[in-house]
Design a protein around this motif. Structure first.
Motif, PDB file in Angstrom:
ATOM      1  N   LEU A  44       4.001  14.009  -2.732  1.00 30.88           N
ATOM      2  CA  LEU A  44       4.834  12.807  -2.871  1.00 30.88           C
ATOM      3  C   LEU A  44       4.065  11.622  -2.311  1.00 30.88           C
ATOM      4  CD1 LEU A  44       6.151  11.856   0.117  1.00 30.88           C
ATOM      5  CD2 LEU A  44       7.457  13.942  -0.246  1.00 30.88           C
ATOM      6  N   CYS A  45       4.534  10.423  -2.688  1.00 31.87           N
ATOM      7  CA  CYS A  45       3.943   9.201  -2.149  1.00 31.87           C
ATOM      8  C   CYS A  45       5.046   8.355  -1.518  1.00 31.87           C
ATOM      9  CB  CYS A  45       3.216   8.400  -3.228  1.00 31.87           C
ATOM     10  SG  CYS A  45       4.285   7.760  -4.539  1.00 31.87           S
ATOM     11  N   ALA A  46       4.638   7.419  -0.655  1.00 32.46           N
ATOM     12  CA  ALA A  46       5.594   6.539   0.026  1.00 32.46           C
ATOM     13  C   ALA A  46       4.943   5.184   0.224  1.00 32.46           C
ATOM     14  CB  ALA A  46       6.011   7.125   1.369  1.00 32.46           C
ATOM     15  N   VAL A  47       5.810   4.171   0.537  1.00 30.59           N
ATOM     16  CA  VAL A  47       5.292   2.835   0.830  1.00 30.59           C
ATOM     17  C   VAL A  47       4.872   2.820   2.288  1.00 30.59           C
ATOM     18  CG1 VAL A  47       5.811   0.375   0.931  1.00 30.59           C
ATOM     19  CG2 VAL A  47       6.809   1.795  -0.875  1.00 30.59           C
ATOM     20  N   GLU A  48       3.611   2.416   2.499  1.00 29.63           N
ATOM     21  CA  GLU A  48       3.106   2.411   3.855  1.00 29.63           C
ATOM     22  C   GLU A  48       3.919   1.430   4.707  1.00 29.63           C
ATOM     23  OE1 GLU A  48      -1.175   2.217   6.215  1.00 29.63           O
ATOM     24  OE2 GLU A  48      -0.995   1.386   4.201  1.00 29.63           O
ATOM     25  N   GLY A  49       4.320   1.877   5.853  1.00 33.37           N
ATOM     26  CA  GLY A  49       5.164   1.069   6.732  1.00 33.37           C
ATOM     27  C   GLY A  49       6.635   1.296   6.480  1.00 33.37           C
ATOM     28  N   TYR A  50       6.962   1.852   5.358  1.00 36.75           N
ATOM     29  CA  TYR A  50       8.352   2.170   5.009  1.00 36.75           C
ATOM     30  C   TYR A  50       8.385   3.611   4.497  1.00 36.75           C
ATOM     31  CZ  TYR A  50       8.759  -2.896   5.158  1.00 36.75           C
ATOM     32  OH  TYR A  50       8.723  -4.207   5.553  1.00 36.75           O
ATOM     33  N   PRO A  68       0.833  -1.202   0.000  1.00 31.46           N
ATOM     34  CA  PRO A  68       0.000   0.000   0.000  1.00 31.46           C
ATOM     35  C   PRO A  68       0.869   1.254   0.000  1.00 31.46           C
ATOM     36  CG  PRO A  68       0.062  -0.948   2.189  1.00 31.46           C
ATOM     37  CD  PRO A  68       0.809  -1.911   1.296  1.00 31.46           C
ATOM     38  N   TYR A  69       0.272   2.332  -0.594  1.00 26.53           N
ATOM     39  CA  TYR A  69       0.969   3.615  -0.677  1.00 26.53           C
ATOM     40  C   TYR A  69       0.204   4.650   0.138  1.00 26.53           C
ATOM     41  CZ  TYR A  69       3.407   1.472  -4.621  1.00 26.53           C
ATOM     42  OH  TYR A  69       4.146   0.628  -5.406  1.00 26.53           O
ATOM     43  N   ILE A  70       0.947   5.635   0.594  1.00 28.89           N
ATOM     44  CA  ILE A  70       0.335   6.766   1.289  1.00 28.89           C
ATOM     45  C   ILE A  70       0.829   8.051   0.624  1.00 28.89           C
ATOM     46  CG2 ILE A  70      -0.011   5.595   3.491  1.00 28.89           C
ATOM     47  CD1 ILE A  70       2.605   6.766   4.466  1.00 28.89           C
ATOM     48  N   TRP A  71       0.038   9.143   0.810  1.00 28.85           N
ATOM     49  CA  TRP A  71       0.309  10.410   0.125  1.00 28.85           C
ATOM     50  C   TRP A  71       0.541  11.523   1.128  1.00 28.85           C
ATOM     51  CZ3 TRP A  71       1.010  10.796  -5.021  1.00 28.85           C
ATOM     52  CH2 TRP A  71       0.582   9.715  -5.811  1.00 28.85           C
TER      53      TRP A  71
END
Length: 613
Positions: free
Chosen positions: A204-210, A177-180
């Protein structure tokens, strides 16, 4: 493909195609030929190696290293490479020998991956066997990538509403999953994020948990500014330039738009400037520019107002078509002009005092309003006249007038013509009637009766009619006589009066001459008989050459005098003749009574050369 994770955290895509490289009994097998990992992640690269056990009685020792620099004979161990200091370590298991072969495993771990870590990683192992060195030359290709944000603008009417999509070209296993984040703050979760891009915002977006595994930030350009040159009032035909500028990194592109409606715009051109070499009135409108890097920002709208003189001036009538007397009619003048034009109205090319109004209404139009109208539109930039409009007011016939020729009494057996005329629009048709009769006597403007008899006398009238209405004339009386007194016409009557006047005048003159001659004889007799010819004396007082009118007046006056009185003395009138220029008449009176019954003798000189009257 498989995904591996560790407590330190990593995400990597492994292409699980074992790479087997060997030289006789020496070989290296890599667990994957290609590995794709996200920047900032931790990756593990693994391999197995084999070699022959030729000296079974001698214990086997093996030393391994991973390298990306150098060559197969002088490799640079990653653990001693300054670019990897503190980020790499390798571990190898115990070598196991079965039969005539020995094999072992090695794993390389790289933490906090960087873009520069993208390379081909190889393993070289060395044994204590004769000729016991070997390099797995094919190696493992590592690609370090960032998360990426794809941007699209799927809404043509909302140019700054964007669809953001987070993805990695590594194709991470397990669909993490991704977060914004917007301006560093969490705003949502998911592969896609919809945003109305605002000036200066970052996404930007990131990998959820990372969360440390994130994409590069995208920055929206600053709101652009728009200027117009030259400033102030813009007149049609001038050169005008619109300029757009914005702070953006990376460098932005510019696109110009013109607003068509509240929900649509038309793209004009790209570039920071929009230039009009000779601006037209149709160029008036609302403009804005769009600044775009990966994201878009829209400028504030700017209004361009072009000033120009009147164009397409025209005049219309409402209602159109047939206009009947008494109806309401409005004339309207229209023109395309900026600023709005003022209007002057004309009828038959003569100005009307209607004021500078665009419309004029006849509440109850009259026949005298009929004519050709046009208007003139004018402002500070020029003037223009409209087309001409003919206002044709139609009306029923007015009260007809009728005449008869000849006039007066009509002699039986002669002809008479009755004529009828009326003011009407459209032109009237005429019908003749006789009083107390329903039948039509004539259907033209003129009605002629030939060989008239007394039976045909009486009152006649005409009726004028058109599509609007009708009107009847007053009666016209025809009097028929058997033997009519001739009535002279006006011209012949004038001639008769003139002739009669002349005859009377001549008769009067003759009468006065006769009276004068009679008095003259009476005076002469009076001279011989001692009379007093006062009247003759007064008559002879008139100069010889006096005009005849004066003589006539004198004679008339003398004729009205009282009879000559008899007196004792003798009164004689002697006329002396003279040859001087003035020819003067003198009087000599001698005493003698005038006898009326004395015989009249003709005039003549006596012995002394004197004339006796």
């Amino acid at each position: 493909m498989h995904l591996r994770s560790a407590a330190g955290g990593f995400l990597a895509f492994l292409l699980s195609v074992p790479v087997l490289q060997g030289n006789g009994d020496w070989r290296v097998t890599y667990s994957s030929s290609n590995v794709c990992a996200l920047r900032g992640a931790t990756v593990y690269l693994s391999c197995t190696y084999e070699y022959p056990d030729n000296v079974q009685y001698r214990p086997t020792t093996v030393r391994t290293l991973w390298f990306t620099k150098g060559d197969n004979y002088q490799p640079v161990d990653l653990e001693h490479d300054a670019d990897y200091t503190g980020r790499v370590d390798s571990s190898c298991g115990l070598v196991k020998c079965t039969g005539s072969r020995c094999h072992g495993t090695c794993t390389l771990r790289i933490r906090d991956l960087r873009q520069s870590d993208s390379a081909v990683y190889k393993v070289r192992f060395t044994t204590n066997q004769p000729g016991g060195k070997y390099t797995g030359d094919l190696g493992v290709k590592l690609s370090v990538k960032d998360l990426q944000v794809k941007v699209s603008f799927p809404y043509p009417t909302i140019l700054t509403l964007a669809e953001l999509e987070c993805h990695s070209i590594c194709g991470l296993a397990g669909d993490p999953p991704y977060i914004w984040f917007r301006n560093g703050l969490y705003v949502g979760q998911g592969v896609n994020y919809r945003a109305n891009i605002l000036s200066g915002n970052s996404y930007l977006c990131a990998v959820e948990g990372y969360e440390h595994l994130r994409s590069t930030s995208l920055y929206a350009p600053k709101t652009p500014s728009v200027t117009v040159s030259p400033s102030g009032e813009i007149e049609e035909g001038r050169s005008v330039t619109l300029s757009c500028s914005s702070e953006a990194n990376p460098a932005a592109t510019y696109t110009w738009f013109k607003v068509i409606t509240d929900y649509s715009s038309r793209e004009l051109m790209q570039g920071p400037q929009l230039h009009f070499g000779s601006i037209l009135s149709s160029d008036s409108g609302q403009y804005y520019c769009l600044v775009q890097t990966e994201l878009r920002t829209k400028s504030e709208s700017i209004y361009v107002t072009v000033k120009y003189g009147p164009k397409q001036t025209s005049v219309l009538s409402s209602p159109s078509g047939q206009i009947v007397e008494g109806s309401s009619v409005t004339l309207s003048c229209s023109s395309d002009a900026n600023p709005a034009a003022e209007y002057t109205w004309f009828k038959n090319n003569q100005p009307l005092l209607w004021g500078p109004s665009q419309r004029h209404t006849f509440p109850s139009v009259r026949p005298e309003d009929r004519g050709t109208y046009h208007c003139q539109a004018e402002n500070k930039y020029g003037h223009l006249s409209s087309n001409s409009l003919f206002l044709d007011v139609q009306y029923a016939p007015k009260t007809p007038s009728r005449t008869m020729s000849p006039s007066g009494e009509i002699e039986e057996g002669s002809s008479v013509t009755l004529s009828c005329s009326s003011d009407a629009n459209p032109a009237a048709n005429y019908t003749w009637f006789r009083e107390h009769e329903d039948s039509v006597k004539g259907s033209r403007q003129n009605y002629t009766i030939t060989n008239i008899t007394s039976v045909l006398g009486g009152n006649y009238f005409c009726q004028a009619h058109n599509a609007i209405g009708l009107h009847s004339s007053p009666f016209l009386l025809i009097t028929v006589c058997v033997q009519c007194l001739k009535v002279v016409t006006s011209s012949s009557w004038t001639t008769t009066v003139a002739v009669r006047t002349i005859v009377v005048f001549l008769a009067t003159v003759l009468l006065l001459v006769f009276l004068w001659m009679r008095r003259k004889r009476a005076a002469r007799k009076a001279c011989g008989q001692g009379g007093r010819p006062d009247t003759v004396e007064e008559l002879l007082h008139v100069p010889v050459y006096e005009n005849i009118s004066a003589l006539t007046n004198r004679l008339a006056h003398a004729a009205q005098r009282e009879p000559i009185e008899e007196q004792d003395g003798r009164h004689c009138a002697i006329v002396h003749t003279s040859h001087s220029e003035n020819q003067e008449v003198t009087r000599w009176l001698a005493g003698s009574r005038v006898q009326s019954d004395q015989t009249d003798e003709g005039p003549g000189p006596d012995r002394d050369g004197r004339w006796e009257l």
